[in-house]
Design a protein around this motif. Structure first.
Motif, PDB file in Angstrom:
ATOM      1  N   ALA A  72     -50.702 -12.854 -25.589  1.00 15.13           N
ATOM      2  CA  ALA A  72     -52.108 -13.035 -25.217  1.00 15.13           C
ATOM      3  C   ALA A  72     -52.601 -14.426 -25.594  1.00 15.13           C
ATOM      4  O   ALA A  72     -53.356 -15.060 -24.831  1.00 15.13           O
ATOM      5  CB  ALA A  72     -52.963 -11.966 -25.890  1.00 15.13           C
ATOM      6  N   LEU A  73     -52.180 -14.919 -26.736  1.00 17.39           N
ATOM      7  CA  LEU A  73     -52.612 -16.241 -27.177  1.00 17.39           C
ATOM      8  C   LEU A  73     -52.130 -17.327 -26.225  1.00 17.39           C
ATOM      9  O   LEU A  73     -52.895 -18.217 -25.840  1.00 17.39           O
ATOM     10  CB  LEU A  73     -52.071 -16.505 -28.589  1.00 17.39           C
ATOM     11  N   ARG A  74     -50.865 -17.286 -25.844  1.00 17.82           N
ATOM     12  CA  ARG A  74     -50.332 -18.322 -24.960  1.00 17.82           C
ATOM     13  C   ARG A  74     -51.085 -18.354 -23.638  1.00 17.82           C
ATOM     14  O   ARG A  74     -51.348 -19.424 -23.075  1.00 17.82           O
ATOM     15  CB  ARG A  74     -48.837 -18.097 -24.732  1.00 17.82           C
ATOM     16  N   ALA A  75     -51.446 -17.178 -23.128  1.00 18.90           N
ATOM     17  CA  ALA A  75     -52.225 -17.142 -21.887  1.00 18.90           C
ATOM     18  C   ALA A  75     -53.612 -17.738 -22.093  1.00 18.90           C
ATOM     19  O   ALA A  75     -54.141 -18.439 -21.222  1.00 18.90           O
ATOM     20  CB  ALA A  75     -52.331 -15.700 -21.389  1.00 18.90           C
ATOM     21  N   ALA A  76     -54.211 -17.499 -23.268  1.00 19.96           N
ATOM     22  CA  ALA A  76     -55.570 -17.982 -23.523  1.00 19.96           C
ATOM     23  C   ALA A  76     -55.625 -19.494 -23.662  1.00 19.96           C
ATOM     24  O   ALA A  76     -56.599 -20.132 -23.233  1.00 19.96           O
ATOM     25  CB  ALA A  76     -56.127 -17.323 -24.780  1.00 19.96           C
TER      26      ALA A  76
END
Length: 297
Positions: A72-76
């Motif tokens: 989720a972090l990488r997408a954000a």
């Protein structure tokens, strides 16, 4: 009474036959992909999958939580940082409660084998700026741990002792330790906590043949905390002088830069002493290189 679930205990990595079957289930559209283990690193069970993918398996419950959060972090952060981050093309559980993800494979060589050039320093500065630009609401939604700043006075004392021992082993001159600087011991107040990669090191930085930073790997340890921690990671990866240029370009204050370099210097001295005295199993050449880079300049 707490109803918290019992953390899953660590398990052994699965055999290659299980990994190949898992790849077939996660990537049914692909065929005849070569699957082989990745040697560098070691915190995950990690496998090359063909020429385009990397499979990462978690081996305990806590790692599974961090990996799901990392996806989720990488997408954000993707719209905010100018460097590449792996994209998850498939994900699931390879065993009950143990996550896995198939990530896109990024181009480039480890910064431990290829130097970061001037334009690459600009890429790193852009990454630090981008992490600070992520909206607070988006950061909060990720549910990252919040870490307070480390106290430098205790670290300094431990580093002083470590450097004396290293000098006795012929590993580092005691002159490495600079004069006492009380003004650098604690972070300026108030310290604004920011989103951090929190594990920047050479093997997590991918560098192109032109010296650009083509990607940053392994965001599983990301936290909200002291910006000097990422500065410290850069100092042991690309050297203190290059890190100072990066932090200036990123708009960080001189105090944050100085604190980050000190963190790197103290950490590398302590880690190398631990390795020499048998309390750490990290590669000795790597620890020596990190100490030299952090203390240069």
């Amino acid at each position: 009474m707490c109803a918290c679930p019992t953390p899953l205990p660590p398990v052994a990595p699965p055999p290659p036959s299980t990994v190949r079957a898992l790849v077939g289930a996660l990537l049914p559209q692909e065929s005849d992909l070569r699957v082989e283990p990745v040697d560098e690193g070691g915190e995950h069970s990690t496998w090359w999958v063909g020429e385009r993918y990397v499979l990462r398996l978690t081996l305990d419950g806590e790692a599974a939580v961090r990996q799901r959060r990392e996806v989720a972090l990488r997408a954000a952060i993707q719209p905010y940082v100018p460097v590449g981050a792996p994209v998850s093309v498939a994900a699931g559980d390879w065993a009950p409660g143990l996550a896995c993800t198939v990530d896109s494979r990024l181009p480039g060589e480890s910064a431990e084998r290829r130097p970061v050039g001037p334009e690459g320093e600009g890429d790193l500065a852009g990454m630090l700026r981008g992490l600070r630009a992520l909206p607070p609401g988006s950061v909060s939604a990720l549910g990252l741990p919040v870490r307070g700043p480390r106290a430098l006075d205790g670290l300094r004392r431990s580093a002083e002792e470590a450097l004396v021992r290293l000098a006795a082993y012929g590993e580092a001159p005691a002159a490495h330790m600079p004069p006492h600087d009380p003004g650098a011991m604690e972070p300026p107040a108030p310290l604004a906590a920011v989103l951090l990669h929190n594990d920047l090191k050479g093997e997590h930085l991918l560098v192109s043949s032109a010296g650009r930073v083509s990607g940053v790997l392994d965001w599983a340890d990301a936290v909200v905390g002291d910006p000097a921690e990422d500065v410290a990671g850069l100092a042991l990866s690309i050297g203190a002088a290059a890190t100072e240029r990066v932090t200036v370009a990123a708009g960080l204050t001189p105090e944050v830069c100085r604190r980050g370099v000190l963190l790197a210097r103290y950490d590398t001295a302590i880690r190398l002493a631990d390795r020499v005295e048998g309390r750490d199993d990290s590669p000795l050449p790597l620890l020596r290189a990190q100490l030299d880079r952090a203390w240069a300049g």
